[in-house]
Design a protein around this motif. Structure first.
Motif, short mmCIF file in Angstrom:
data_model
loop_
_atom_site.label_atom_id
_atom_site.label_comp_id
_atom_site.label_asym_id
_atom_site.label_seq_id
_atom_site.Cartn_x
_atom_site.Cartn_y
_atom_site.Cartn_z
N GLU A 235 18.00 -118.09 6.15
CA GLU A 235 17.15 -117.54 4.85
C GLU A 235 17.46 -115.80 5.05
N GLY A 237 19.82 -113.62 5.39
CA GLY A 237 20.80 -113.60 5.00
C GLY A 237 21.02 -111.95 5.13
N CYS A 238 22.32 -111.61 5.45
CA CYS A 238 22.96 -109.96 6.44
C CYS A 238 23.67 -109.94 4.96
N LYS A 239 23.08 -109.51 3.83
CA LYS A 239 24.38 -109.34 2.92
C LYS A 239 23.33 -108.44 2.10
N TRP A 240 24.32 -106.74 1.46
CA TRP A 240 23.44 -105.89 0.07
C TRP A 240 25.07 -106.61 0.14
N GLN A 241 24.59 -106.14 -1.90
CA GLN A 241 25.84 -106.38 -2.58
C GLN A 241 26.16 -105.03 -2.93
N GLN A 244 23.89 -102.68 -4.51
CA GLN A 244 22.54 -102.30 -3.79
C GLN A 244 22.92 -101.01 -3.27
N GLN A 318 22.92 -117.93 -3.09
CA GLN A 318 23.12 -118.23 -5.25
C GLN A 318 23.85 -117.39 -5.51
N GLU A 319 23.35 -116.21 -4.92
CA GLU A 319 24.34 -114.78 -5.71
C GLU A 319 25.32 -114.54 -4.84
N GLU A 322 28.27 -117.21 -6.98
CA GLU A 322 28.33 -116.59 -8.72
C GLU A 322 28.75 -115.87 -8.51
#
Lengths: 404, 530
Positions: A235, A237-241, A244, A318-319, A322
Motif C-alpha cells: 500500500e 508504494g516506493c515510487k515518485w513520478q 514529483q 494504478q498510477e 496508466e
C-alpha cells in the motif's frame, strides 16, 4: 493487419498468444529469448516491426556496455581531446571479472577502504548483486593461473562486473533512490532516439547507511527487491513520478541548477547510444524501448547504472499502470504502422525527439535563428505531459497529408 | 468603540512591547552601538545617521518584517473593558460550543489514558533516552505497538459539533423555504458576497497572470512566467515580507517558493531558532508523552501511506514531537477561541499554581494532523527551518480549521461560505444532493479541514497555499471546494446516494483531484467571483 503480442503485456490493443510455427505477424513484441532463437531465421517484409535489435546486448549487458563506453571514450579522447572525452565520465570504474581481475586489483588497492558492488552481467531485478569491501569476498572470481585445467572447467564462475560503489548518493529524507527513464530508439544509423517525459524515482524502503552493506534492501532500489523486504507495504508504494522528483529538486536547488542536471542526464543517453552505434546491427524493422537506470550523487552528478532492453511493464499501482499504458501507446504511435506521421515530428504524445542524426532543439533552426547563441535541447524529462491534447492535434486527419 | 487613533497607538504599544523581548531587538541595539565607530556617523546628526546606517545594512528591513509579522498575529482590537475571552471569540454561543467540545476531547483523552494505563507523561530511563538519540533521524523505522491507541477525534466528529451550532438569539422557527439556508451549518454568520470577494481577490481575475494556469506548456513564457520569476527574485533579494506576501497572490515559482514563504512568515533560521529547536528535541528525548503515540499513529495512518509524502515520515516525527512540547505556541491562544487543556498536579486540582498545560503546546492532535506538515517537507529539509515554518503556519492559519469560532477564516465560516456559494450558483445540484441524503458539506468538509493537503497533488496544493499566504485568509479553500463541485456538476446530478456522490467527485488515481480540476478551480474561482 493482425497484431500479435507474445509477451504477457496488457495493452490497449489486447494480445493473443502466438501460435506455434506461426510466422505471419506484422508487429512482434517479443522477449529477448525469442529474439535470440528466431530472429536470424525470420524473413521480415518491409512493413514489419519488431521490438528489439538483434544484438541489443551490446548496450544492455553490463560488461559489454562498459566495454563499449570505454572504447568510445578512448576514441573521443584521441579525436576530440580530453574535455570532450570527460563528458563520458558518467559511469563508475568498472571491471569485468574474472577476465580483468588484475586490473581490478590495481584499482582496488589505489582506493583503500572503498566499497565495490558486484553484479552478474546477465541477470536482472537485482538478483545476485552484493557489496564488498575486502578482496577475500570475491576470491571465486580470482583469475588464477595456478588452478588446474580440471578445476577451472568444473567450477565455471559466472561473469560478473565489479563496479565502484557510489558512496554518496543523493538522499531524500535519508533514503536512496534511482531514476528509471524511458528512451525509444527507432534507428541506430542514423541515430534517432526519443525521450519519454514520464518516468519515476524508486526509493529504497530503508534509510541509507554504509554500515550495513549486507542489507541489500538499503542499497538496491529495484522494486523487485524492495517487494521482498520485511517492512515492505504494497500500500505504501516506493515510487515518485518523475514530475514529483523534478519539482522537489527544483524547490530545493533552484531552476538553473536542476536544468543543468537534466542536461547532464540527456548527455548520458546520447553518449551511451553513440558508443554502440557502430556495433549494433541496424535494421529498419527494429526499434527498442530502453529502461535507463540513473543514480544521482550528492553533488547532483548523474551516473549511469545500467540500460535495460526489456524494462518491466508490470504496474505497482494504478498510477503506474496508466503511465505504462500511455508509454506503450505512444511507442506504438512512433513505430507508426498506420503511416500517419510525416516523419518530421519533434514530439509524439509523451515522447520528445532527443536525437535525430544530431541534436534536436526546441526552437526551429533556420536562417534567422542560426545566429543566436541559445538553443535549448528538445527534452522535457519530468515536465508536464499533456500527451492527450498533443496527440489529438497531431493525429487529426488532414487532407493530402502523406508520409515521407 | 475606540477611535482609530487610540486603537493605532494601542497596537503600536503592544507591538513595541512584544518586540522588545526578542533577539532582534538586542541585535539592532548592538548594531546601533557598533556603528558609532563608523566615519559616516556624525555627532551633529547622530539620530539621522544611525537610522540611515540601519536602513542601508538591512536591519530596518528586518525590523519591518518583524513588525509585519506581529500584525498578523495580533488579537482583534477590542474595547478596553471587554474581557480577554472576547479577543479569542466575541460570540458567546461559539465560546460555549468550543468549551463543550474541548471537554469532550479531554474526556476522551483521559479515558484512553486510564483504559490503557499509560501516563500522560513520563520521564524516559537513560537507556531509552540514548536509544532515541541514536535513532532520531530514522524514527520511522520503529514499529511500536499502536493498536491500542485511537485518534482522539476525527474531522467527522468535529463536523457534527458544527452542525449542531445554534445562535440562541436567532429565530430559526420560520418554515424552510427557498430563501432559507439548505446546508448543514445553521448559524447566521456574515460572509463576503461575490462582488466583495471579486474586489478582494482582484489578482485572481481572469485577466491577471497566474502561476498554475499561465505557465502551462502552451503559453509562451515571456507572456507572464519569465517576468513574474524575475520579480520574484527581486523580492527575495530585497528580503521584504510585505512584498513577498503581495507577490504570492499570483503564485510562487517552484525555485523561489521556499524563500518566499519563509519571508512571508518571517521564519528565520538564526542560531537562536536552531537552539530553540534543539531544546525542544532535548525535551522529546527526556520525556515521553501520551500524545506522542497519537502522533506516531497519525503519521503511520496518513502521511506514510501517501504516495507523495511517505518519504518524509522521519521529518514528520521530528517536527510534530517537538511541536507538542513548544510552550511558545501557547501565545496564539490569546486569539484562538480554543483554550489549552489544563491538568493539575496530583492533589491540587483547581489550584492555578499547580496547573500544567497538556500537552505543553496546548494542541491535541487529531486524525490527519500530520498532513499540515507533510507538504512543507517538500520545501525545507533542515528540521529547524521546517519546524519554524510549520509553527508559524499553524499559529496563523491551521488552528482555525479545528476550532469553533466566528472568524472569517474559521472553519465554520468556510463551511457556510462553501454551502452558500453552492446554493447561490448551483441550486439545482445542491437541491438534488440534499434530496438523496448527500449533503455536499459531508463530502467537502474533510478537504477543507486539511486545507486540501492529501487531496491535491503537491504542486497544486502548494499553489493553493501560496494564495492562502498571499491573501492572509483561508477563504479561498471554501471557494475551491465549491469550484470542485461546480466542475463535476454534471456527473453529480446523476448520482443517487452519498457513497456514489463521494466517488463521483474527483478522486482519481491516488485519491486526489487532478490538476485540471484545480486549474478549473482557480478559473472557476474567478468565474464564481464573476
Amino acid at each position: 493487419m493482425s497484431r500479435n503480442k507474445t509477451a504477457g503485456y496488457k495493452g490497449p490493443y489486447g494480445y493473443q498468444k502466438r501460435r506455434e510455427g506461426d510466422g505471419e505477424w506484422d508487429f512482434n513484441w517479443c522477449d529477448v529469448g525469442w529474439l535470440r532463437e528466431n530472429f536470424d531465421h525470420s524473413y521480415m517484409e518491409e512493413h514489419v516491426r519488431i521490438c528489439h535489435f538483434r544484438n541489443h546486448y551490446e548496450l544492455t549487458r553490463k560488461n559489454l556496455m562498459v566495454k563499449n563506453l570505454k572504447r568510445y571514450r578512448k576514441t573521443l579522447e584521441r579525436e576530440a581531446g580530453r574535455i570532450e572525452a570527460s563528458k563520458c565520465d558518467f559511469f563508475p570504474r568498472t571491471f569485468e571479472l574474472p577476465s580483468e581481475y588484475h586490473l581490478f586489483v590495481e584499482e582496488f588497492k589505489r582506493s583503500p577502504g572503498s566499497t565495490w558492488i558486484m553484479k552478474p552481467v546477465a541477470r536482472s531485478q537485482g538478483k545476485g548483486i552484493f557489496l564488498f569491501q575486502k578482496l577475500k569476498d570475491i576470491m571465486d572470481w580470482k583469475k588464477d593461473g595456478s588452478r588446474s585445467e580440471e578445476q577451472r572447467d568444473e567450477t565455471q564462475v559466472e561473469s560478473y562486473v565489479a563496479q565502484r560503489y557510489i558512496e554518496n548518493p543523493y538522499l531524500i529524507s535519508g533514503r536512496k533512490f534511482d531514476l528509471r527513464v524511458y528512451v525509444l530508439v527507432t534507428s541506430y544509423i542514423p541515430l534517432k532516439a526519443w525521450l519519454y517525459r514520464d518516468g519515476f524515482a524508486r526509493f529504497s524502503s530503508t534509510r541509507f547507511s554504509l554500515t550495513s552493506i549486507d542489507d541489500q534492501y538499503v542499497h538496491l532500489t529495484n522494486v523487485a527487491v524492495q517487494k521482498t523486504a520485511p517492512d515492505y507495504d504494497p500500500e505504501k508504494g516506493c515510487k515518485w513520478q518523475m514530475q514529483q522528483l523534478r519539482r522537489y529538486l527544483t524547490a530545493r536547488h533552484g531552476t538553473e541548477t536542476i536544468e543543468a542536471l537534466f542536461k547532464d542526464v540527456d548527455n548520458i543517453f546520447v553518449r551511451s547510444l553513440q558508443s554502440v552505434q557502430k556495433v549494433i546491427i541496424n535494421d529498419k524493422h527494429c526499434f527498442e524501448l530502453y529502461g535507463y537506470d540513473i543514480l544521482l550523487d550528492q553533488d547532483l552528478k548523474p551516473w549511469l547504472i545500467e540500460v535495460n532492453a526489456s524494462p518491466s511493464l508490470t504496474a505497482s499501482s494504478q498510477e503506474d499502470y496508466e503511465m505504462k499504458c500511455c508509454l506503450l501507446e505512444d511507442t506504438l504511435h512512433i513505430v507508426d504502422m498506420e503511416g500517419r506521421l510525416t516523419g518530421r515530428e519533434k514530439r509524439v504524445g509523451g515522447y520528445d525527439l532527443m536525437w535525430n542524426d544530431g541534436p534536436v532543439y526546441r526552437e526551429d533552426v533556420n536562417l534567422e535563428t542560426l545566429g543566436s547563441a541559445c538553443f535549448t535541447a528538445n527534452t522535457h524529462l519530468g515536465c508536464v505531459n499533456d500527451r492527450k491534447k498533443q496527440l489529438r492535434q497531431l493525429l487529426k486527419p488532414f487532407p493530402g497529408k502523406k508520409r515521407i | 468603540m475606540m477611535d482609530e487613533g487610540t486603537e493605532l497607538s494601542l497596537t503600536i504599544a503592544q507591538i513595541v512591547q512584544r518586540l522588545k523581548a526578542t533577539h532582534l531587538h538586542s541585535q539592532i541595539e548592538r548594531q546601533a552601538k557598533e556603528c558609532l565607530h563608523r566615519p559616516e556617523i556624525q555627532l551633529e546628526s547622530l539620530k539621522e545617521d544611525v537610522r540611515n546606517f540601519l536602513k542601508a545594512s538591512g536591519w530596518e528591513r528586518k525590523l519591518q518584517n518583524a513588525v509585519y509579522r506581529e500584525l498578523h498575529v495580533q488579537p482583534l482590537p477590542s474595547h478596553p473593558a471587554a474581557p480577554p475571552e472576547h479577543a479569542k471569540e466575541p460570540l458567546a454561543y461559539m465560546r460555549k460550543a468550543q468549551v463543550n467540545w474541548e471537554k469532550r476531547i479531554l474526556k476522551s483523552l483521559n479515558s484512553m489514558c486510564t483504559e490503557l494505563g499509560v501516563p500522560l507523561a513520563r520521564k524516559r530511563p537513560a537507556v531509552e533516552q540514548k536509544e532515541l538519540t541514536n535513532k532520531w533521524n530514522e524514527m520511522g523505522t520503529d514499529e511500536p505497538d499502536l493498536s491500542r491507541f485511537r485518534p482522539v477525534y476525527a474531522p467527522k466528529d468535529f463536523l457534527e459539533v458544527l452542525i449542531s451550532l445554534r445562535n440562541p438569539n436567532h429565530d430559526s422557527s420560520e418554515e424552510a423555504s427557498a430563501k432559507s439556508h439548505w446546508g448543514l451549518i445553521q448559524v447566521p454568520l456574515h460572509d463576503r458576497d461575490i462582488p466583495q470577494m471579486r474586489e478582494a481577490y482582484s489578482e485572481l481575475s481572469l485577466t491577471t497572470g497566474q502561476l498554475g494556469i499561465d505557465d502551462h506548456t502552451h503559453v509562451p513564457p515571456d507572456l507572464f512566467e519569465s517576468e513574474h520569476t524575475r520579480i520574484g527574485k527581486k523580492v527575495v533579494n530585497e528580503q521584504d515580507s510585505a512584498a513577498a506576501q503581495q507577490y504570492s497572490r499570483q503564485g510562487c515559482p517552484t525555485g523561489l517558493r521556499a524563500d518566499l514563504w519563509a519571508l512571508i512568515l518571517n521564519s528565520t533560521n538564526e542560531p537562536e531558532d536552531v537552539m530553540h529547536y534543539e531544546q525542544l528535541k532535548a525535551g522529546v528525548i527526556h520525556h515521553d508523552l501520551l500524545v506522542d503515540n497519537l502522533i506516531y499513529k497519525d503519521v503511520k495512518l496518513t502521511a506514510s501511506n501517501d504516495d507523495y509524502y511517505f518519504v518524509f515520515e522521519d521529518f514528520l516525527y521530528q517536527v510534530l514531537l517537538c511541536f507538542s512540547r513548544d510552550t511558545a505556541v501557547l501565545e496564539h491562544f490569546s486569539y484562538n477561541s480554543a483554550t489549552p487543556p489544563k491538568s493539575y498536579i496530583q492533589g491540587k486540582v483547581g489550584v492555578e499554581e499547580f496547573a500544567v498545560v497538556y500537552p505543553p503546546n496546548g494542541v491535541i492532535p487529531f486524525h490527519g494532523f500530520s498532513m499540515y506538515v507533510a507538504p512543507l517537507c517538500f520545501l525545507y529539509n533542515e528540521p529547524s527551518k521546517l519546524y519554524s515554518v510549520f509553527r508559524e503556519m499553524y499559529v496563523r492559519y491551521f488552528f482555525r480549521l479545528h476550532s469553533v469560532s466566528s472568524s472569517t477564516s474559521g472553519i465554520v465560516s468556510l463551511c457556510l461560505q462553501f454551502e452558500r456559494l453552492l446554493q447561490t450558483h448551483l441550486p439545482q445540484l445542491f437541491y438534488h444532493l440534499r434530496e438523496i441524503g448527500a449533503q455536499p458539506l459531508r463530502i467537502a468538509f474533510k478537504w477543507m479541514v486539511r486545507a486540501f493537503s492529501g487531496y491535491l497533488s503537491t504542486d497544486q496544493l502548494l499553489l493553493l497555499w501560496d494564495r492562502i499566504l498571499g491573501y492572509d485568509s483561508l477563504e479561498i479553500v471554501a471557494v475551491l471546494a465549491a469550484a470542485v463541485f461546480a466542475f463535476r456538476a454534471e456527473n453529480l446530478m446523476e448520482v443517487t446516494s452519498l457513497t456514489s456522490a463521494e466517488v463521483s467527485v474527483p478522486r482519481p488515481q491516488a485519491g486526489r483531484l487532478s490538476p485540471t480540476h484545480t486549474h478549473t478551480g482557480f478559473h472557476s474561482g474567478p468565474w464564481l467571483l464573476k
